[in-house]
Design a protein around this motif. Structure first.
Motif, PDB file in Angstrom:
ATOM      1  N   ARG A  64      -5.170   8.163   3.586  1.00 33.51           N
ATOM      2  CA  ARG A  64      -6.281   7.280   3.936  1.00 33.51           C
ATOM      3  C   ARG A  64      -6.959   6.724   2.686  1.00 33.51           C
ATOM      4  O   ARG A  64      -7.492   5.607   2.703  1.00 33.51           O
ATOM      5  CB  ARG A  64      -7.309   8.043   4.783  1.00 33.51           C
ATOM      6  CG  ARG A  64      -6.749   8.589   6.083  1.00 33.51           C
ATOM      7  CD  ARG A  64      -6.473   7.495   7.086  1.00 33.51           C
ATOM      8  NE  ARG A  64      -7.700   6.932   7.606  1.00 33.51           N
ATOM      9  CZ  ARG A  64      -8.369   7.438   8.640  1.00 33.51           C
ATOM     10  NH1 ARG A  64      -7.915   8.526   9.261  1.00 33.51           N
ATOM     11  NH2 ARG A  64      -9.455   6.859   9.073  1.00 33.51           N
ATOM     12  N   PHE A  65      -6.928   7.502   1.619  1.00 25.65           N
ATOM     13  CA  PHE A  65      -7.603   7.084   0.392  1.00 25.65           C
ATOM     14  C   PHE A  65      -6.788   6.073  -0.420  1.00 25.65           C
ATOM     15  O   PHE A  65      -7.278   5.528  -1.392  1.00 25.65           O
ATOM     16  CB  PHE A  65      -7.945   8.303  -0.470  1.00 25.65           C
ATOM     17  CG  PHE A  65      -9.132   9.073   0.032  1.00 25.65           C
ATOM     18  CD1 PHE A  65     -10.410   8.760  -0.399  1.00 25.65           C
ATOM     19  CD2 PHE A  65      -8.981  10.101   0.951  1.00 25.65           C
ATOM     20  CE1 PHE A  65     -11.515   9.454   0.066  1.00 25.65           C
ATOM     21  CE2 PHE A  65     -10.073  10.804   1.429  1.00 25.65           C
ATOM     22  CZ  PHE A  65     -11.338  10.478   0.984  1.00 25.65           C
ATOM     23  N   ILE A  66      -5.545   5.862  -0.045  1.00 29.88           N
ATOM     24  CA  ILE A  66      -4.743   4.834  -0.718  1.00 29.88           C
ATOM     25  C   ILE A  66      -4.348   3.736   0.267  1.00 29.88           C
ATOM     26  O   ILE A  66      -3.470   2.928  -0.002  1.00 29.88           O
ATOM     27  CB  ILE A  66      -3.460   5.439  -1.348  1.00 29.88           C
ATOM     28  CG1 ILE A  66      -2.563   6.055  -0.267  1.00 29.88           C
ATOM     29  CG2 ILE A  66      -3.813   6.462  -2.415  1.00 29.88           C
ATOM     30  CD1 ILE A  66      -1.206   6.501  -0.782  1.00 29.88           C
ATOM     31  N   ASP A  70     -10.534  -2.023   1.921  1.00 31.19           N
ATOM     32  CA  ASP A  70     -11.492  -2.076   3.022  1.00 31.19           C
ATOM     33  C   ASP A  70     -12.044  -0.688   3.336  1.00 31.19           C
ATOM     34  O   ASP A  70     -13.224  -0.539   3.691  1.00 31.19           O
ATOM     35  CB  ASP A  70     -10.805  -2.667   4.257  1.00 31.19           C
ATOM     36  CG  ASP A  70     -11.765  -2.866   5.414  1.00 31.19           C
ATOM     37  OD1 ASP A  70     -12.690  -3.694   5.264  1.00 31.19           O
ATOM     38  OD2 ASP A  70     -11.601  -2.203   6.454  1.00 31.19           O
ATOM     39  N   PHE A  71     -11.212   0.334   3.196  1.00 24.19           N
ATOM     40  CA  PHE A  71     -11.633   1.716   3.427  1.00 24.19           C
ATOM     41  C   PHE A  71     -12.794   2.078   2.508  1.00 24.19           C
ATOM     42  O   PHE A  71     -13.803   2.651   2.937  1.00 24.19           O
ATOM     43  CB  PHE A  71     -10.437   2.647   3.189  1.00 24.19           C
ATOM     44  CG  PHE A  71     -10.771   4.111   3.215  1.00 24.19           C
ATOM     45  CD1 PHE A  71     -10.900   4.793   4.416  1.00 24.19           C
ATOM     46  CD2 PHE A  71     -10.942   4.817   2.025  1.00 24.19           C
ATOM     47  CE1 PHE A  71     -11.194   6.149   4.438  1.00 24.19           C
ATOM     48  CE2 PHE A  71     -11.232   6.169   2.037  1.00 24.19           C
ATOM     49  CZ  PHE A  71     -11.360   6.839   3.247  1.00 24.19           C
ATOM     50  N   TYR A  72     -12.681   1.725   1.232  1.00 22.12           N
ATOM     51  CA  TYR A  72     -13.722   2.047   0.257  1.00 22.12           C
ATOM     52  C   TYR A  72     -14.975   1.209   0.469  1.00 22.12           C
ATOM     53  O   TYR A  72     -16.097   1.676   0.251  1.00 22.12           O
ATOM     54  CB  TYR A  72     -13.190   1.852  -1.161  1.00 22.12           C
ATOM     55  CG  TYR A  72     -12.176   2.897  -1.553  1.00 22.12           C
ATOM     56  CD1 TYR A  72     -12.576   4.139  -2.026  1.00 22.12           C
ATOM     57  CD2 TYR A  72     -10.814   2.657  -1.421  1.00 22.12           C
ATOM     58  CE1 TYR A  72     -11.649   5.109  -2.365  1.00 22.12           C
ATOM     59  CE2 TYR A  72      -9.880   3.624  -1.762  1.00 22.12           C
ATOM     60  CZ  TYR A  72     -10.305   4.842  -2.233  1.00 22.12           C
ATOM     61  OH  TYR A  72      -9.384   5.811  -2.556  1.00 22.12           O
ATOM     62  N   VAL A 128     -13.758   3.856  19.769  1.00 18.03           N
ATOM     63  CA  VAL A 128     -13.584   3.272  18.434  1.00 18.03           C
ATOM     64  C   VAL A 128     -12.935   4.324  17.547  1.00 18.03           C
ATOM     65  O   VAL A 128     -13.423   5.452  17.447  1.00 18.03           O
ATOM     66  CB  VAL A 128     -14.945   2.845  17.845  1.00 18.03           C
ATOM     67  CG1 VAL A 128     -14.774   2.386  16.400  1.00 18.03           C
ATOM     68  CG2 VAL A 128     -15.564   1.739  18.680  1.00 18.03           C
ATOM     69  N   THR A 129     -11.831   3.988  16.922  1.00 16.10           N
ATOM     70  CA  THR A 129     -11.170   4.928  16.012  1.00 16.10           C
ATOM     71  C   THR A 129     -11.368   4.534  14.559  1.00 16.10           C
ATOM     72  O   THR A 129     -11.354   5.388  13.674  1.00 16.10           O
ATOM     73  CB  THR A 129      -9.657   5.010  16.313  1.00 16.10           C
ATOM     74  OG1 THR A 129      -9.097   3.689  16.261  1.00 16.10           O
ATOM     75  CG2 THR A 129      -9.422   5.599  17.697  1.00 16.10           C
ATOM     76  N   THR A 130     -11.549   3.233  14.303  1.00 14.17           N
ATOM     77  CA  THR A 130     -11.812   2.752  12.944  1.00 14.17           C
ATOM     78  C   THR A 130     -13.152   2.021  12.950  1.00 14.17           C
ATOM     79  O   THR A 130     -13.281   0.972  13.589  1.00 14.17           O
ATOM     80  CB  THR A 130     -10.718   1.791  12.466  1.00 14.17           C
ATOM     81  OG1 THR A 130      -9.454   2.457  12.519  1.00 14.17           O
ATOM     82  CG2 THR A 130     -10.993   1.337  11.036  1.00 14.17           C
ATOM     83  N   PRO A 131     -14.171   2.539  12.282  1.00 14.34           N
ATOM     84  CA  PRO A 131     -15.492   1.926  12.347  1.00 14.34           C
ATOM     85  C   PRO A 131     -15.545   0.564  11.655  1.00 14.34           C
ATOM     86  O   PRO A 131     -14.846   0.330  10.668  1.00 14.34           O
ATOM     87  CB  PRO A 131     -16.382   2.940  11.624  1.00 14.34           C
ATOM     88  CG  PRO A 131     -15.459   3.631  10.674  1.00 14.34           C
ATOM     89  CD  PRO A 131     -14.142   3.718  11.408  1.00 14.34           C
TER      90      PRO A 131
END
Length: 280
Positions: A64-66, A70-72, A128-131
């Motif tokens: 998930r960290f790579i 958008d994640f960051y 919702v799985t991805t905020p």
């Protein structure tokens, strides 16, 4: 602080940091019962070993960290409220950190809430799985409630996720991700101020003489204690996270609520018995 005391505190940190039970309350009880709560090194140690707990999240969820930038961005969006409110209300937060009874009351009230919270947030038909960025910001606002000692950063942020129609699993995992920048900032600040006895300006200007003096002032025994503490916190936190996600998904919060009630009552009992308890 002995190695065995460091191991005990690290186990407590690893077990409670990502569970909705307030790691602060547990660290207060553990360090007080061992008679080391008043030591300056203990206060710094309990913050510094959070690095081991942080690392467990990164290792378990490394994909998930790579995944994407958008994640960051969403993590930053979620952390902004805590940074802003923490800065504006820092004096009030510091004042509360001196009140052990606030921890006990927060544990009790939070426990009562967790006993009934599952009735408020049932699993949605289209969860919702991805905020979104809006979801992340609102969850960040909920995390700010944890500035009250004993509330639990994990509990407040997970419940924030549930208000945004996230599943228990997704809300818990996003809470773990939020912990990385939040706890990393707190750990870095504690190491600079409390371990190396430096000002932030010394680091930013790379004041080499003062930085070297700070490192030289740390004894070999203290380095050993920090290393062991972080390693134990890392291993225990990995196991705690794996257990918590599965347990929360299947059973909800009720058991954690009852557990918080017990811990809160224990803390009040220790206060009533006159045990020397100091917040960390």
């Amino acid at each position: 602080m002995s190695i065995w005391q460091a191991i005990i505190l690290a186990i407590v940190e690893g077990l409670t940091e990502f569970l909705p039970v307030s790691s602060t309350g547990h660290m207060v009880i553990a360090s007080s019962l061992m008679g080391i709560s008043s030591f300056e090194f203990t206060k710094m140690f309990t913050v510094s070993i959070q690095f081991g707990a942080i690392l467990s999240v990164v290792v378990l969820y490394w994909k998930r960290f790579i995944n994407s930038v958008d994640f960051y961005k969403k993590l930053l969006t979620a952390v902004i409220p805590a940074l802003a409110i923490g800065f504006l209300l820092k004096d009030l937060v510091y004042a509360m950190l001196e009140r052990v009874e606030i921890v006990a009351i927060s544990l009790l009230l939070g426990g009562l809430f967790l006993i009934y919270v599952d009735r408020l947030f049932t699993e949605k038909e289209h969860p919702v799985t991805t905020p979104s960025y809006r979801n992340a910001f609102i969850i960040g606002l909920f995390q700010c409630i944890a500035m009250i000692p004993g509330v639990s950063r994990s509990a407040s942020s997970i419940i924030g996720g549930l208000t945004q129609r996230m599943t228990r699993k997704s809300a818990a995992e996003f809470s773990f991700f939020m912990a990385v920048p939040t706890m990393l900032a707190a750990t870095t600040y504690s190491v600079i101020k409390d371990l190396l006895h430096l000002e932030i300006s010394d680091v930013l200007t790379f004041n080499l003489p003062k930085i070297q003096a700070g490192f030289n002032a740390i004894t070999a025994q203290e380095w050993q204690v920090l290393a062991v503490g972080n390693m134990v916190a890392f291993l225990v936190a990995m196991a705690a996270i794996k257990f918590f996600v599965g347990f929360l998904t299947k059973y909800g919060f009720k058991l954690f609520g009852y557990y918080r009630l017990v811990v809160g009552l224990v803390l009040l009992l220790l206060l009533g018995l006159g045990v020397d308890i100091q917040l960390l």
